[in-house]
Scaffold this motif. Sequence first.
Motif, short mmCIF file in Angstrom:
data_model
loop_
_atom_site.label_atom_id
_atom_site.label_comp_id
_atom_site.label_asym_id
_atom_site.label_seq_id
_atom_site.Cartn_x
_atom_site.Cartn_y
_atom_site.Cartn_z
N ASN A 132 4.63 10.27 -6.86
CA ASN A 132 5.60 10.50 -7.94
C ASN A 132 4.92 10.93 -9.23
N ASN A 133 3.78 10.32 -9.51
CA ASN A 133 3.12 10.58 -10.80
C ASN A 133 2.16 11.77 -10.78
N HIS A 134 1.75 12.20 -9.60
CA HIS A 134 0.76 13.27 -9.56
C HIS A 134 1.27 14.54 -8.88
N GLY A 135 2.58 14.62 -8.69
CA GLY A 135 3.17 15.86 -8.16
C GLY A 135 2.83 16.11 -6.72
N LYS A 145 0.83 -1.22 0.00
CA LYS A 145 0.00 0.00 0.00
C LYS A 145 0.86 1.26 0.00
N ARG A 146 1.94 1.24 0.78
CA ARG A 146 2.80 2.43 0.88
C ARG A 146 3.60 2.64 -0.41
N PHE A 147 3.99 1.54 -1.06
CA PHE A 147 4.66 1.68 -2.36
C PHE A 147 3.70 2.28 -3.39
N GLU A 148 2.44 1.85 -3.31
CA GLU A 148 1.41 2.41 -4.21
C GLU A 148 1.32 3.92 -4.00
N MET A 149 1.38 4.31 -2.74
CA MET A 149 1.27 5.73 -2.41
C MET A 149 2.47 6.52 -2.94
N ILE A 150 3.68 5.95 -2.78
CA ILE A 150 4.89 6.60 -3.31
C ILE A 150 4.74 6.79 -4.81
N ASP A 151 4.25 5.75 -5.47
CA ASP A 151 4.05 5.78 -6.92
C ASP A 151 3.05 6.87 -7.30
N VAL A 156 2.68 18.40 3.04
CA VAL A 156 2.77 18.05 1.61
C VAL A 156 4.07 17.27 1.36
N PRO A 157 3.97 16.01 0.90
CA PRO A 157 5.20 15.30 0.52
C PRO A 157 5.74 15.89 -0.77
N ILE A 158 7.03 16.22 -0.80
CA ILE A 158 7.60 16.80 -2.02
C ILE A 158 8.80 15.98 -2.50
N GLY A 159 9.16 16.21 -3.75
CA GLY A 159 10.29 15.49 -4.35
C GLY A 159 9.80 14.26 -5.09
N LYS A 160 10.48 13.97 -6.20
CA LYS A 160 10.11 12.79 -6.99
C LYS A 160 11.19 11.74 -6.77
N ILE A 161 10.77 10.59 -6.23
CA ILE A 161 11.74 9.52 -5.97
C ILE A 161 12.12 8.87 -7.29
N ASN A 162 13.42 8.91 -7.61
CA ASN A 162 13.89 8.29 -8.85
C ASN A 162 14.29 6.84 -8.63
N SER A 163 14.81 6.55 -7.44
CA SER A 163 15.19 5.15 -7.19
C SER A 163 15.20 4.83 -5.70
N ILE A 164 14.89 3.59 -5.41
CA ILE A 164 15.04 3.06 -4.04
C ILE A 164 15.88 1.79 -4.20
N GLU A 165 17.07 1.82 -3.60
CA GLU A 165 18.02 0.74 -3.82
C GLU A 165 18.37 0.08 -2.48
N ILE A 166 18.43 -1.25 -2.48
CA ILE A 166 18.87 -1.93 -1.25
C ILE A 166 20.27 -2.47 -1.50
N ARG A 167 21.23 -2.08 -0.66
CA ARG A 167 22.60 -2.59 -0.80
C ARG A 167 22.96 -3.49 0.36
N ILE A 168 23.48 -4.64 0.02
CA ILE A 168 23.86 -5.60 1.07
C ILE A 168 25.38 -5.70 1.13
#
Lengths: 98, 144
Positions: free
Chosen positions: B88-91, B79-85, B132-144
Amino acid sequence: MLKIKRVLIAQGEIAESWEYYKNEHLKYYIYAYKILKGRKWNTLIRWDNLNGMDHVDIYDENGNFMESKEFPRREFEDIVKIVSTFRKNIIAMDLSNL
Amino acid sequence: MKVIIKREFKKEHITVLKKSIRRKYGRFEKVKALLASKGCASPGIGEAYLIYLCTMNEEPIEEEVIIKDKKVFNVFSAKRFEMIDYINNHGPLSLKELARKTGRDYKNVYDDICAMERFLILNVVKSGKEKVPIGKINSIEIRI
């Protein structure tokens, strides 16, 4: 160009970097160690050169200004190492020895 | 292990950011004067000054977040990933608008945004009484 970097060291503790570049040269920087109090991020330590001099400002846990000292600029990676090691104890330490 | 999030601020995000700064500290001249008179005493002024410098010269703002706390994985959900998406798409949207447009309960949206904000997944500013959440997330990366 403004480059902001935030490192979440632990829940409620961050190291933050604001670097402003003019013609690809670093003109201003702000590095800070902040803690979350309630819903507000309070600054405990802050290194910057906004007044034209490299210095460090120290605040109490409520974000009230305590003192300011000259401090040569360090790379943000070094700042992250320092605050990750000493965490909240950092305000009681002699920063010139770090 | 760390999670790295890269975010960029487009014109519409910078407008919200600038508005929020203007409400809190006033116009550029005032921020400059405050910085000169009590810059150390009020740490937020320095950041406001840098944002003003950037916006006046129409320079880009980029943000990188590094999360070293493993508890961040408890915050992620479908659900939270959907929200991030959606963000991102609706400013930039206020939480009220976000709840209305996604057909979700305001409290659930508020709780989700606050949880993600606490772990720096979202950058949230106050615009008047609204968050208001601002900024467009370009990537979320997991590094191990």
